[in-house]
Write a protein that holds these residues in place. Structure first.
Motif, PDB file in Angstrom:
ATOM      1  N   TRP A 165       0.836  -1.209   0.000  1.00 55.14           N
ATOM      2  CA  TRP A 165       0.000   0.000   0.000  1.00 55.14           C
ATOM      3  C   TRP A 165       0.869   1.257   0.000  1.00 55.14           C
ATOM      4  CZ3 TRP A 165      -4.972   0.336  -1.051  1.00 55.14           C
ATOM      5  CH2 TRP A 165      -5.755  -0.806  -0.908  1.00 55.14           C
ATOM      6  N   GLU A 167       1.657   1.961  -3.481  1.00 52.38           N
ATOM      7  CA  GLU A 167       0.507   2.554  -4.169  1.00 52.38           C
ATOM      8  C   GLU A 167       0.394   4.043  -3.818  1.00 52.38           C
ATOM      9  OE1 GLU A 167      -4.172   1.690  -5.191  1.00 52.38           O
ATOM     10  OE2 GLU A 167      -2.975   0.174  -4.180  1.00 52.38           O
ATOM     11  N   THR A 191      -1.673  -5.584  -8.154  1.00 51.03           N
ATOM     12  CA  THR A 191      -1.709  -4.197  -7.688  1.00 51.03           C
ATOM     13  C   THR A 191      -0.306  -3.633  -7.569  1.00 51.03           C
ATOM     14  OG1 THR A 191      -3.704  -4.690  -6.438  1.00 51.03           O
ATOM     15  CG2 THR A 191      -2.559  -2.668  -5.886  1.00 51.03           C
ATOM     16  N   SER A 231       1.353  -0.429  -9.452  1.00 49.98           N
ATOM     17  CA  SER A 231       1.805   0.712  -8.636  1.00 49.98           C
ATOM     18  C   SER A 231       3.277   1.003  -8.859  1.00 49.98           C
ATOM     19  CB  SER A 231       1.542   0.427  -7.150  1.00 49.98           C
ATOM     20  OG  SER A 231       0.168   0.242  -6.921  1.00 49.98           O
TER      21      SER A 231
END
Length: 935
Positions: free
Chosen positions: A534, A537, A572, A576
């Motif tokens: 994350w 990201e 993901t 990213s």
């Protein structure tokens, strides 16, 4: 007495049914004497074999059955009867072979399967007792391999060698059949049951080889092993074994679908029954694996990957999407259950970091494979009903799973996810969960809000309702997992709203401060990988800021941490990481500002966006150099190798953009190649978005233009690069792409005739000829140089010789161009053409009236290289034909040749002097001129 063999056969059948086997055999014997039809003779032999079996005369039964098989090798009844006779005679190995052939031809016949099991057990008993070693196998090598592998006391080195030999043998058709016919499947099953990882891998890989390209054998092996056992092996928590079993099952599926190697296996192949039942059985077991707690995370991933690869149609022109409909009706809820799992909760199924994302990809592929609105409505209704059944205000844990499912669908078929967000109470529940005291509620809700915010209409709702909550969560929570997600949510909302509104909600500071926090999370290995992703990201959004991207590339630990995460191959994270790198290299598309419009905007006092100083070329170049030094190419190469379900077309495009930026400086292209960039670019140039393929092809062209092809693209790989380069020879591409593609093709065409032939086969010749007409000097020069190399190819030469084209005329006229580089290339091409094809020598004098003037100018050119090529052309014309030589001698060309030939020897231009003298000598041989002493 009857004389009709067919009537005698019918009579024999009646005696046989009446259990009078002696008279039945006599009738069949009499029929054989009168019969002349081969097919009927085979039936009579096998029928008499049945009589001898009943009479327990097994040798005669085996003999008659063999005669029937000699006539028809796929005679099931004859094979089975011979197997029965041989078993009674004690020839178990031969009996097993016949039974195995029967099972191969008709894999669902329970009698054949039972006979195989019985014979296999009897053989093994005798092998263990040591009484059947010599008799057992017609190939002692195969038997020896199994003996070494099954002997626990065998040396490790011998076992490894035996295992590798067995795998190699299984990949060869003859070897696979040898193993199969010699009780090999049963023995391979024993290896799997040893629980020894190395032996299991050897056995599974051997089975994969045996199944490849052979539908009948693959079907027999599937039934012999059993789909339940195969799925059980795939479910183990051992990545290597799970992957090997997955490959085995994929090989079997390929055979059942009629894909893979296109090989024919005679009558065996023709009689294999319809495979739909087997395929449905496999599909059902894979769907069952998704929700079983006994299945490891690795095993669940394998099942999802197999469904992803084999259920949706590979070609949308194929109207049959029945496999997708079957999975939706029987397994959609199971897939939703997987995406609805919450790893932090105790009742969670075993998962890997990729499991839920792969399940979302499957949901997307299934939805895209539907052909009409009623099918899509059915899909939506199943999702809605299942999610509604999980929403319970009295049971928050159950409701959390429902929200997690919506979040999972939003990562798959987004339009459907958007409709699910519109279900009553879903958005309100998500916002309410953000305010919950429970951390798990906040975690799930924040993730759902992030995925929901991708759509602008939903983002507007969330900005007005959720930004304050996210800001509060970010400030107050001490849980790093939640804090980082809240930050990413705010970054994403800012992006979705087309403004940095969300980020401006932070009272405490700038994007640099937030980026620094993200880098800190990224480098903290004590935080789980999922949470660190994350952080990447977040950086993917924050690196849009020029100050942030400059600081980021200077942070070596943060870059290395990101590269390591990228190698984990998560959908993901790949997107990213690629996004962050695109930002850092400024390889995104930008609109050029028209100076006149900028002045007008300023005059009318409108805001004009100005380029940040750190987005200028010097800073971008420094960042690229820094990334190369940090090993970005190796990370990108690993990303390209990711499974197609994870590496999306959008990610491929971003990676291609980064590669193109890295190849901008010719000095860096060697580094790109050395770290695997050349190999990684080839698949990017072939598959993905149109923009991505063009960017990757351009990067390949940059490498091909300046690199040794043997080093940059070793082996057969170089031939794969030709098509991407040819794709850039298009008027829709920009001049730089055209130019560098031509340079690359020039480099390739100078290496070997095989490469020249590949360029011709890719239909590049017309495009190259078109660029030879270009007004742009560099394009014309590059195209002419490329043609200069291509004319070495015989097929290209024949195209010049063919009537009705102006190819030769174009080359002759280009020899008269003022551009010296074009002249060098065109003269070189003309020299080689006239040397290889005598017809072109006379044709050259006919294509244009300027040919002689152009030739004379070449021979008198200041550039010695042009001068030499002109004289070689003159020599080719003189050598081709006496009449043509006479025509040349009658012109001023003789004076030019005499001038060059009379010059004193000079090392710098000796090659020129020698060619001129050769021309004069040839003219003297013709008797057109006399030696100086006789003149």
């Amino acid at each position: 007495q009857m004389e009709d063999p067919i009537q005698l056969k019918e009579e024999g059948n009646k005696y046989f049914q009446a259990h009078d086997y002696e008279k039945a055999a006599q009738s069949y014997t009499q029929a054989m004497k009168l019969n002349k039809d081969k097919a009927l003779q085979a039936v009579l032999y096998r029928n008499r074999a049945a009589c001898f079996l009943k009479k327990e005369e097994y040798a005669k039964a085996a003999s008659d059955a063999s005669r029937a098989i000699d006539i028809n090798a796929a005679d099931l009844k004859a094979l089975y009867r011979r197997s029965q006779a041989l078993e009674r005679l004690g020839k178990l190995d031969q009996a097993f072979k016949d039974a195995q052939k029967c099972a191969t031809i008709e894999p669902r016949n329970k009698n054949f399967q039972e006979t195989l099991r019985r014979l296999g057990a009897n053989i093994q008993e005798k092998v263990d007792a040591g009484g059947l070693r010599i008799q057992f196998s017609t190939d002692s090598r195969v038997q020896k391999m199994f003996e070494i592998l099954l002997d626990e006391n065998s040396e490790k080195e011998k076992r490894e060698k035996a295992a590798n030999n067995l795998i190699v043998l299984g990949r060869e058709e003859a070897g696979a059949e040898r193993i199969f016919q010699n009780n090999g499947v049963s023995l391979l099953l024993q290896l799997i049951e040893t629980k020894n990882a190395e032996l299991i891998l050897a056995a599974v890989r051997t089975l994969s080889g045996m199944c490849t390209g052979h539908k009948a054998r693959a079907t027999a092996i599937l039934h012999c092993l059993g789909i339940d056992s195969i799925c059980m092996w795939m479910a183990v928590d051992n990545e290597e074994i799970s992957l090997a079993v997955c490959n085995l099952l994929q090989t079997i599926i390929d055979c059942l679908l009629g894909q893979g190697k296109e090989e024919q296996h005679g009558k065996e192949e023709a009689v294999v029954l319809d495979t739909k039942k087997d395929l449905r059985m496999i599909t059902m077991r894979l769907l069952d694996m998704l929700v079983s707690k006994k299945v490891s995370g690795q095993g669940r991933d394998r099942a999802l990957n197999l469904l992803n690869k084999n259920i949706p149609r590979r070609d949308l022109k194929d109207l049959d999407n029945s496999r997708t409909i079957f999975v939706i009706d029987n397994g959609l809820k199971k897939i939703l259950k997987v995406v609805g799992q919450i790893p932090e909760m105790p009742d969670c199924l075993p998962l890997t970091e990729n499991t839920q994302l792969t399940a979302s990809v499957l949901l997307n592929k299934l939805y895209d494979d539907l052909r009409c609105d009623p099918e899509r409505d059915n899909y939506r209704v199943i999702c809605e009903e299942y999610i509604k059944s999980k929403i319970d205000p009295q049971d928050m844990d159950k409701t959390l799973h429902a929200i997690q499912m919506v979040s999972g669908v939003l990562q798959g078929p987004f339009d459907l996810g958007n409709k699910l967000l519109g279900m009553k109470g879903v958005m309100e529940m998500m916002v309410a969960l953000c305010g919950s005291e429970r951390e798990i509620d906040q975690l799930v809700a924040v993730e759902a809000l992030i995925h929901a915010s991708t759509k602008l209409s939903r983002a507007t709702f969330i900005i007005s309702n959720g930004v304050t909550l996210l800001k509060e969560i970010y400030k107050k929570t001490k849980n790093e997992k939640i804090k980082i997600r809240a930050l990413v949510g705010l970054c994403k909302l800012g992006s979705a709203g087309g403004t940095d509104y969300a980020l401006r909600q932070f009272a405490e500071g700038s994007t640099e401060k937030l980026a620094k926090q993200c880098r800190k999370w990224l480098c903290n290995t004590s935080i789980d990988a999922r949470t660190r992703k994350w952080a990447v990201e977040g950086l993917a959004y924050l690196t849009l800021d020029a100050d942030v991207k400059d600081d980021f590339v200077e942070d070596e630990p943060a870059l290395q941490a990101m590269f390591e995460l990228a190698k984990a191959s998560d959908k993901t994270i790949l997107y990213s990481v690629a996004s962050a790198l695109v930002n850092c290299t400024n390889s995104y598309d930008t609109k050029e500002l028209v100076p006149e419009l900028v002045q007008l905007a300023r005059f009318s006092k409108q805001h004009v966006p100005e380029e940040h100083p750190k987005d200028k070329k010097d800073f971008v170049v420094k960042r690229v150099k820094r990334l190369l030094k940090a090993g970005v190419v190796s990370a990108l190469a690993c990303m390209v190798k990711a499974d197609s379900a994870i590496l999306t077309d959008q990610s491929k495009e971003l990676i291609a953009r980064v590669f193109l930026a890295l190849c901008e400086d010719p000095k860096d292209r060697g580094t790109v190649v050395a770290q695997g960039g050349g190999k990684a670019l080839i698949p990017l140039a072939v598959e993905g978005t149109d923009v991505g393929k063009i960017k990757a092809s351009h990067a390949l062209a940059k490498i091909a233009a300046v690199s040794n092809p043997d080093m940059a693209f070793p082996g057969e790989r170089v031939y794969e690069v030709v098509r991407p380069l040819v794709s850039l020879l298009n008027t829709e591409r920009d001049g730089l792409q055209n130019y560098e593609a031509l340079l690359g093709l020039t480099n390739f065409s100078g290496r070997s005739d095989k490469l020249r032939m590949k360029i011709v086969k890719e239909r590049a010749l017309p495009d190259i000829e078109n660029y030879m007409f270009e007004n742009h000097d560099q394009l014309r020069q590059a195209a002419t140089e490329c043609m200069c190399n291509l004319v070495l190819n015989k097929e290209v030469q024949e195209r010049f010789v063919a009537d009705g084209n102006d190819r030769l005329k174009l080359v002759v006229l280009l020899c008269g161009e003022e551009d010296e580089k074009v002249q060098v290339a065109a003269a070189g091409a003309l020299a080689m053409l006239t040397a290889a094809q005598k017809k072109l020598c006379s044709k050259m004098t006919e294509v244009t009236t300027q040919w002689l003037e152009i030739l004379q100018r070449l021979c008198l050119h200041e550039n010695l290289e042009v001068q030499h090529r002109g004289l070689v052309i003159a020599f080719n014309l003189i050598s081709a034909d006496k009449e043509l030589a006479k025509k040349l001698v009658e012109t001023e060309l003789l004076e030019i040749l005499t001038y060059h030939g009379k010059q004193a020897d000079d090392p710098k231009k000796q090659h020129i002097i020698n060619v001129a003298r050769d021309c004069l000598t040839r003219c003297m041989d013709y008797g057109l001129i006399k030696p100086l002493s006789q003149a």
